[in-house]
Design a protein around this motif. Structure first.
Motif, PDB file in Angstrom:
ATOM      1  N   UNK A 189       0.810  -1.213   0.000  1.00 47.14           N
ATOM      2  CA  UNK A 189       0.000   0.000   0.000  1.00 47.14           C
ATOM      3  C   UNK A 189       0.841   1.259   0.000  1.00 47.14           C
ATOM      4  N   UNK A 190       0.145   2.382  -0.039  1.00 42.22           N
ATOM      5  CA  UNK A 190       0.782   3.695  -0.012  1.00 42.22           C
ATOM      6  C   UNK A 190       0.905   4.185   1.425  1.00 42.22           C
ATOM      7  N   UNK A 191       1.988   4.882   1.707  1.00 34.90           N
ATOM      8  CA  UNK A 191       2.074   5.553   3.005  1.00 34.90           C
ATOM      9  C   UNK A 191       1.174   6.775   2.934  1.00 34.90           C
ATOM     10  N   UNK A 192       0.375   6.969   3.953  1.00 32.22           N
ATOM     11  CA  UNK A 192      -0.498   8.133   4.015  1.00 32.22           C
ATOM     12  C   UNK A 192       0.208   9.214   4.830  1.00 32.22           C
ATOM     13  N   UNK A 193       0.497  10.382   4.221  1.00 28.88           N
ATOM     14  CA  UNK A 193       1.183  11.424   4.982  1.00 28.88           C
ATOM     15  C   UNK A 193       0.333  11.923   6.139  1.00 28.88           C
ATOM     16  N   UNK A 194       1.007  12.224   7.240  1.00 27.94           N
ATOM     17  CA  UNK A 194       0.292  12.689   8.427  1.00 27.94           C
ATOM     18  C   UNK A 194       0.831  14.055   8.848  1.00 27.94           C
ATOM     19  N   UNK A 195       0.224  14.623   9.858  1.00 23.31           N
ATOM     20  CA  UNK A 195       0.560  15.954  10.344  1.00 23.31           C
ATOM     21  C   UNK A 195       2.019  16.055  10.786  1.00 23.31           C
ATOM     22  N   UNK A 196       2.645  14.925  11.122  1.00 21.46           N
ATOM     23  CA  UNK A 196       4.046  14.962  11.554  1.00 21.46           C
ATOM     24  C   UNK A 196       4.978  15.519  10.472  1.00 21.46           C
ATOM     25  N   UNK A 197       4.580  15.404   9.210  1.00 20.81           N
ATOM     26  CA  UNK A 197       5.413  15.936   8.124  1.00 20.81           C
ATOM     27  C   UNK A 197       5.565  17.443   8.266  1.00 20.81           C
ATOM     28  N   UNK A 198       4.475  18.151   8.555  1.00 20.58           N
ATOM     29  CA  UNK A 198       4.572  19.600   8.748  1.00 20.58           C
ATOM     30  C   UNK A 198       5.253  19.957  10.065  1.00 20.58           C
ATOM     31  N   UNK A 199       5.191  19.068  11.048  1.00 20.44           N
ATOM     32  CA  UNK A 199       5.924  19.316  12.298  1.00 20.44           C
ATOM     33  C   UNK A 199       7.425  19.180  12.055  1.00 20.44           C
ATOM     34  N   UNK A 200       7.807  18.252  11.179  1.00 24.48           N
ATOM     35  CA  UNK A 200       9.204  18.034  10.843  1.00 24.48           C
ATOM     36  C   UNK A 200       9.768  19.225  10.064  1.00 24.48           C
ATOM     37  N   UNK A 201       9.056  19.656   9.041  1.00 24.41           N
ATOM     38  CA  UNK A 201       9.433  20.823   8.238  1.00 24.41           C
ATOM     39  C   UNK A 201       8.141  21.547   7.875  1.00 24.41           C
ATOM     40  N   UNK A 202       7.853  22.682   8.519  1.00 24.77           N
ATOM     41  CA  UNK A 202       6.606  23.396   8.252  1.00 24.77           C
ATOM     42  C   UNK A 202       6.385  23.657   6.759  1.00 24.77           C
ATOM     43  N   UNK A 203       5.198  23.253   6.290  1.00 22.62           N
ATOM     44  CA  UNK A 203       4.820  23.463   4.900  1.00 22.62           C
ATOM     45  C   UNK A 203       5.204  22.326   3.962  1.00 22.62           C
TER      46      UNK A 203
END
Length: 191
Positions: free
Chosen positions: A115-129
């Protein structure tokens, strides 16, 4: 597109967003990456609707195309191996378009795409935007917010998930070969 190959490998024994780059990783059939927090026959979710449930682990290995790093760089984001939590960083393979059940030979060890990885809010916490680089609507418009798993009209670019079919060591530079499953082919769905 260049010859398909492994660019880098990473693992981490703790639940963190990024993984630690390694010289090599060892894949164990039916288990995942030896020494990685997400290894095991059952799902290791910390967040979301499956947390606390005992389900088969279809997310033993996370593969990510290094070409996403070029796209991120052009949008002003510098990324390196392991930054997005991937175990295997690839080059020359359009992972997102491969069907469910595709076998990916990583120079001996073989994984099966689930399956595909579903991006989560942690991506914006890691690098905003950063979310707007890794997630877009079907028409190509960037999306800055996570979307439900059920929403099929979005393009998720943060890699694919797999289970280990044949174990062994994986290191940078190893060739990648892709074997499609017998048809009809089903597109990868978010996990």
């Amino acid at each position: 597109m260049s010859e398909p190959r492994v660019v880098a490998v990473s693992r981490d024994d703790r639940h963190r967003f990024s993984k630690v780059p390694a010289t090599s990783i060892h894949l164990v059939a039916g288990h995942g990456v030896e020494g990685d927090v997400h290894a095991g026959s059952t799902l290791k979710h910390r967040y979301g609707p499956h947390r606390g449930q005992t389900l088969p682990n279809l997310r033993q290995v996370h593969l990510l195309a290094s070409e996403l790093f070029d796209e991120a760089r052009s949008a002003g984001y510098e990324l390196g191996p392991g930054d997005l939590g991937e175990n295997v960083l690839t080059e020359g393979v359009d992972l997102q378009v491969l069907p469910e059940g595709t076998l990916v030979d990583l120079g001996g060890p073989v994984v099966r795409l689930t399956g595909l990885r579903n991006p989560c809010v942690q991506i914006n916490r890691f690098k905003p935007g950063l979310m707007k680089v890794v997630l877009s609507k079907a028409d190509g418009t960037p999306s800055e917010r996570p979307v439900p798993l059920s929403r099929a009209s979005v393009v998720r670019k943060v890699g694919v998930m797999a289970v280990v079919e044949i174990g062994g060591d994986v290191a940078a530079g190893q060739p990648i070969a892709v074997t499609l499953p017998d048809g009809p082919h089903l597109p990868l769905a978010p996990l």
